[in-house]
Design an enzyme around this catalytic site. Structure first.
Site, PDB file in Angstrom:
ATOM      1  N   HIS A  77       2.762   3.561  -8.844  1.00 33.42           N
ATOM      2  CA  HIS A  77       2.556   2.151  -9.198  1.00 33.42           C
ATOM      3  C   HIS A  77       3.772   1.594  -9.953  1.00 33.42           C
ATOM      4  O   HIS A  77       4.163   0.444  -9.763  1.00 33.42           O
ATOM      5  CB  HIS A  77       1.292   1.983 -10.033  1.00 33.42           C
ATOM      6  N   ASP A 115       0.831  -1.214   0.000  1.00 30.22           N
ATOM      7  CA  ASP A 115       0.000   0.000   0.000  1.00 30.22           C
ATOM      8  C   ASP A 115       0.865   1.264   0.000  1.00 30.22           C
ATOM      9  O   ASP A 115       2.006   1.236   0.450  1.00 30.22           O
ATOM     10  CB  ASP A 115      -0.916  -0.031   1.241  1.00 30.22           C
ATOM     11  N   LEU A 141      11.779 -19.441  -4.719  1.00 32.24           N
ATOM     12  CA  LEU A 141      10.616 -18.745  -4.156  1.00 32.24           C
ATOM     13  C   LEU A 141       9.391 -18.857  -5.066  1.00 32.24           C
ATOM     14  O   LEU A 141       9.508 -18.722  -6.276  1.00 32.24           O
ATOM     15  CB  LEU A 141      10.965 -17.258  -3.981  1.00 32.24           C
TER      16      LEU A 141
HETATM   17  C1  IPE Z   1      -5.388  -2.833  -0.543  1.00 39.89           C
HETATM   18  O1  IPE Z   1      -5.051  -1.488  -0.670  1.00 39.89           O
HETATM   19  C2  IPE Z   1      -5.306  -3.491  -1.886  1.00 39.89           C
HETATM   20  C3  IPE Z   1      -3.974  -3.618  -2.470  1.00 39.89           C
HETATM   21  C4  IPE Z   1      -2.841  -3.282  -1.889  1.00 39.89           C
HETATM   22  C5  IPE Z   1      -3.923  -4.185  -3.785  1.00 39.89           C
HETATM   23  P1  IPE Z   1      -6.181  -0.363  -0.839  1.00 39.89           P
HETATM   24  O2  IPE Z   1      -5.465   0.931  -0.890  1.00 39.89           O
HETATM   25  O3  IPE Z   1      -7.036  -0.696  -1.987  1.00 39.89           O
HETATM   26  O4  IPE Z   1      -7.011  -0.546   0.508  1.00 39.89           O
HETATM   27  P2  IPE Z   1      -7.927   0.469   1.298  1.00 39.89           P
HETATM   28  O5  IPE Z   1      -8.884   1.057   0.310  1.00 39.89           O
HETATM   29  O6  IPE Z   1      -7.041   1.527   1.894  1.00 39.89           O
HETATM   30  O7  IPE Z   1      -8.579  -0.363   2.359  1.00 39.89           O
HETATM   31  C1  IPE Z   2      -1.371   0.280  -3.456  1.00 41.49           C
HETATM   32  O1  IPE Z   2      -1.201   1.648  -3.424  1.00 41.49           O
HETATM   33  C2  IPE Z   2      -1.545  -0.267  -4.854  1.00 41.49           C
HETATM   34  C3  IPE Z   2      -2.911  -0.696  -5.164  1.00 41.49           C
HETATM   35  C4  IPE Z   2      -3.909  -0.719  -4.322  1.00 41.49           C
HETATM   36  C5  IPE Z   2      -3.169  -1.113  -6.526  1.00 41.49           C
HETATM   37  P1  IPE Z   2      -2.431   2.634  -3.448  1.00 41.49           P
HETATM   38  O2  IPE Z   2      -2.752   2.945  -4.880  1.00 41.49           O
HETATM   39  O3  IPE Z   2      -3.562   2.122  -2.647  1.00 41.49           O
HETATM   40  O4  IPE Z   2      -1.795   3.928  -2.773  1.00 41.49           O
HETATM   41  P2  IPE Z   2      -2.482   4.864  -1.712  1.00 41.49           P
HETATM   42  O5  IPE Z   2      -2.981   4.006  -0.604  1.00 41.49           O
HETATM   43  O6  IPE Z   2      -3.580   5.579  -2.428  1.00 41.49           O
HETATM   44  O7  IPE Z   2      -1.387   5.770  -1.294  1.00 41.49           O
HETATM   45 MG    MG Z   3      -4.099   2.314  -0.694  1.00 40.32          MG
END
Ligand code: IPE
Ligand code: IPE
Ligand code: MG
Length: 232
Positions: free
Chosen positions: A30, A13, A124
């Site tokens: 990303h 995240d 892995l």
């Molecule tokens: C969880 O992250 C999903 C992934 C890392 C793929 P999100 O950013 O989507 O989760 P929430 O919305 O903060 O719960």
């Molecule tokens: C995690 O990073 C990647 C995915 C959920 C695809 P986020 O895109 O959720 O990044 P934040 O949480 O908005 O910073």
């Molecule tokens: Mg996120």
């Protein structure tokens, strides 16, 4: 290091916030996050981790704007074009968890190709959770079980181990890490983390590295895993 967790799950995240803090578009986060996958997979492989399960796209992430979802669909292609050679050289095996069907054909194909190409690698297992949601996983398992019973393929009784076998991810998670400070599980591996050690780090996923992983494993080694029993 002493006790290496066999199965590690990571909620990757913070890509968007990382990019925003640098004045960049979310997609830049990303892209950098995909490079972190390479770094962390190589590190986990060197440390002797058996399976690394990375949350790349949740069943809920379809709610995001079309351009972001579109970029995330292209990312597997970019990632494997750049790193498949290195994954092969390091004996890393790619698998996935989730329903690929909802992705564009070319996204499905690059993932399937990586799985096929790496399937005999001894190192892995790098499992990408993509269009993955734990509740959906459990629902599909229940449907499959009901079907198997109805068609006479199995008895109407089931053990915990057999429940696991109906899931995309069959292993118990030893260590679950979430980056970027959020203190929730977001529909990830609910059955599998029953006795996982949980670590929440403020580090954003694009900044997570080998040293961060090692620190998490050191922390894991300081935990007393009692499973409801008493310390020996
Ligand atoms: C969880 O992250 C999903 C992934 C890392 C793929 P999100 O950013 O989507 O989760 P929430 O919305 O903060 O719960
Ligand atoms: C995690 O990073 C990647 C995915 C959920 C695809 P986020 O895109 O959720 O990044 P934040 O949480 O908005 O910073
Ligand atoms: Mg996120």
């Amino acid at each position: 290091m002493k006790n290496i967790p066999q199965t590690i799950g990571i909620i990757m995240d913070g890509n968007g916030r990382w990019a925003k803090a640098k004045g960049l578009p979310r997609t830049a986060g990303h892209k950098q996050g995909a490079d972190t996958i390479r770094t962390v997979a190589l590190a986990a492989n060197d440390l002797g981790v058996k399976k690394l399960i990375l949350y790349a796209f949740s069943t809920e992430n379809w709610k995001r704007p079309d351009d972001e979802v579109g970029y995330l669909c292209k990312l597997p292609g970019i990632f494997f074009a750049r790193y498949i050679k290195e994954l092969m050289e390091n004996g890393i095996r790619v698998t996935f968890a989730g329903e690929l069907e909802r992705f564009p054909k070319d996204t499905q194909e690059v993932i399937q190709k990586a799985v096929l190409q790496t399937k005999d690698n001894p190192g892995l297992e790098l499992c990408i959770a993509i269009n993955y949601g734990s509740r959906r996983e459990i629902l599909l398992a229940m449907q499959k079980y009901a079907k198997d019973v109805a068609s006479g393929n199995r008895e109407n009784d089931i053990t915990e181990e057999e429940v696991s076998n109906y899931l995309f991810v069959k292993e118990d998670v030893d260590l679950m890490i979430r980056t970027s400070g959020e203190l929730r599980i977001s529909n990830y591996l609910l059955w599998q983390i029953a006795y996982a050690e949980l670590i929440f780090t403020p580090v954003a996923w694009p900044d997570f590295d080998r040293e961060c992983l090692e620190q998490c494993i050191e922390e894991y080694n300081r935990r007393d895993r009692r499973y409801g029993g008493l310390t020996k």
